[in-house]
Design an enzyme around this catalytic site. Sequence first.
Site, short mmCIF file in Angstrom:
data_model
loop_
_atom_site.label_atom_id
_atom_site.label_comp_id
_atom_site.label_asym_id
_atom_site.label_seq_id
_atom_site.Cartn_x
_atom_site.Cartn_y
_atom_site.Cartn_z
N ARG A 51 -7.92 38.64 10.52
CA ARG A 51 -8.60 37.77 11.49
C ARG A 51 -8.48 38.39 12.88
O ARG A 51 -9.41 38.43 13.65
CB ARG A 51 -8.02 36.35 11.47
N TYR A 103 -32.52 28.76 21.95
CA TYR A 103 -32.48 28.53 20.51
C TYR A 103 -32.07 27.07 20.22
O TYR A 103 -31.14 26.54 20.85
CB TYR A 103 -31.45 29.50 19.91
N ASP A 175 -28.68 35.71 25.92
CA ASP A 175 -28.85 35.80 24.47
C ASP A 175 -29.97 36.80 24.24
O ASP A 175 -31.13 36.52 24.49
CB ASP A 175 -29.19 34.41 23.91
N LYS A 200 -30.58 38.45 12.89
CA LYS A 200 -32.01 38.69 13.09
C LYS A 200 -32.30 40.19 13.08
O LYS A 200 -32.07 40.83 12.09
CB LYS A 200 -32.44 38.00 14.39
C1 LIG Z 1 -30.69 32.56 15.20
C2 LIG Z 1 -30.37 32.52 16.63
C3 LIG Z 1 -29.13 32.07 17.09
C4 LIG Z 1 -28.08 31.53 16.14
O1 LIG Z 1 -27.60 32.52 15.30
P1 LIG Z 1 -27.07 32.25 13.81
O2 LIG Z 1 -26.71 33.62 13.35
O3 LIG Z 1 -28.18 31.62 13.02
O4 LIG Z 1 -25.91 31.33 13.90
C5 LIG Z 1 -28.88 32.10 18.45
N1 LIG Z 1 -29.81 32.54 19.32
C6 LIG Z 1 -31.03 32.98 18.91
C7 LIG Z 1 -32.02 33.44 19.92
C8 LIG Z 1 -31.35 32.97 17.57
O5 LIG Z 1 -32.56 33.39 17.17
#
Ligand SMILES: *Cc1c(COP(=O)(O)O)cnc(C)c1O
Length: 400
Positions: A51, A103, A175, A200
Amino acid sequence: MICKFVKFNTRAIHSGQEADKETGAVVPPIHLSSTFKQDGVGNHKGFEYSRTGNPTRQILETNLASLENGKYALAFASGSATTTTLQLLLKKGDHVIVGDDVYGGTFRFFDKVMKNFGVTYSFVDTTKLTNITNAITSSTKMVWFETPSNPLLKISDIQAISNICKSNNLISVVDNTFATPFLQNPLDMGIDIVMHSTTKYIGGHSDVIGGALITNNSELYERLKFLQNAGGAVPSPFDCWLVLRGIKTLGIRMERHSSNAEKVMRFLEGKIDEGHVEELYYPFYSPHKNSDIAKKQMKFGGGMISFDIVGGKEMANEFLSHLKYFTLAESLGGVESLAEYPPSMTHGSYTPDERLERGIKDGLVRLSVGIEDIEDLLDDLEHAFKNLKIDIDEIKAVKH
Ligand SMILES: *Cc1c(COP(=O)(O)O)cnc(C)c1O
């Protein structure tokens, strides 16, 4: 060590990923061990317990730091776990300024969870700088935004917002999931922390959930590293390996995603002239607000494109039902093309009023343009438009 000045694709393939010293394995092994032998109390090879630190995760973190031109990276079990950990920097009474179209899960976590701990959030349109400066109070600690944003691909000026944050002593977070480090590097523009959902584009094959943050600030890094271990939302070694496997092709995938999406953009522009499409949202589409800023801070336009189809919800849903290669599904950023209906899918956690306030209309369709052959993707879209049974002339007659 891979030098920072080596180009992107070389860093993607080599940073952190030297051949295994013991066996010569070109692909670094997946270290599943949860614990590590000590040769005497406190005498170990840098790892004690997985961890706290794991060799496969460390390779991923080294690689991601290098791609974002950062000194430090931390990997997490999901993008959402990264968001959670970043909010643990705050305490009761603190205030955060957030982009109003972040998001959906980020909005939900701030609005439904963090608020209960006495942290307050102002959701503002960060494409306009005065909305940010006007929202700053003596309690403001952090500014959090996405560019391009989701689902309207809104563009905020990273350099300008980073300047505002610096002069007001606020932690800036971008982000960068939609752009990826290939298209845009917010740390180079003075941003404190970049976060990603590696689920993604970075993972890129729709087969792993993960997240990461990257920073140049050693003090923030030490606090976040402590929180990564204390909170414990770490990724498994296998998931780290999958993300690393995806990263190797991130650059060439992003080039292809972007060139395919630009062609879809031109195709949909034609559909505006034919009366099928009302509005088009793409970072490099000239009529798109702040497209000049997008062209300044992004290498290409990326693979995400949204549009308002004439005829609202009914037409959008019919259109989606005719698609073959664009799979109807949430998420984005994989090699395969996806299509979705934000009002009831990704943005279903907003109330109808909250959606309208954010400009998400009933006819909105979002595409994650994959890396298939563009001719087949355009055929698929054309086929879906051709097969719409609802008559646009009738809709227009009702409207006028
Ligand atoms: C999918 C996404 C998240 C969240 O990520 P997860 O891996 O699904 O927890 C946060 N920000 C953006 C822009 C996203 O597309």
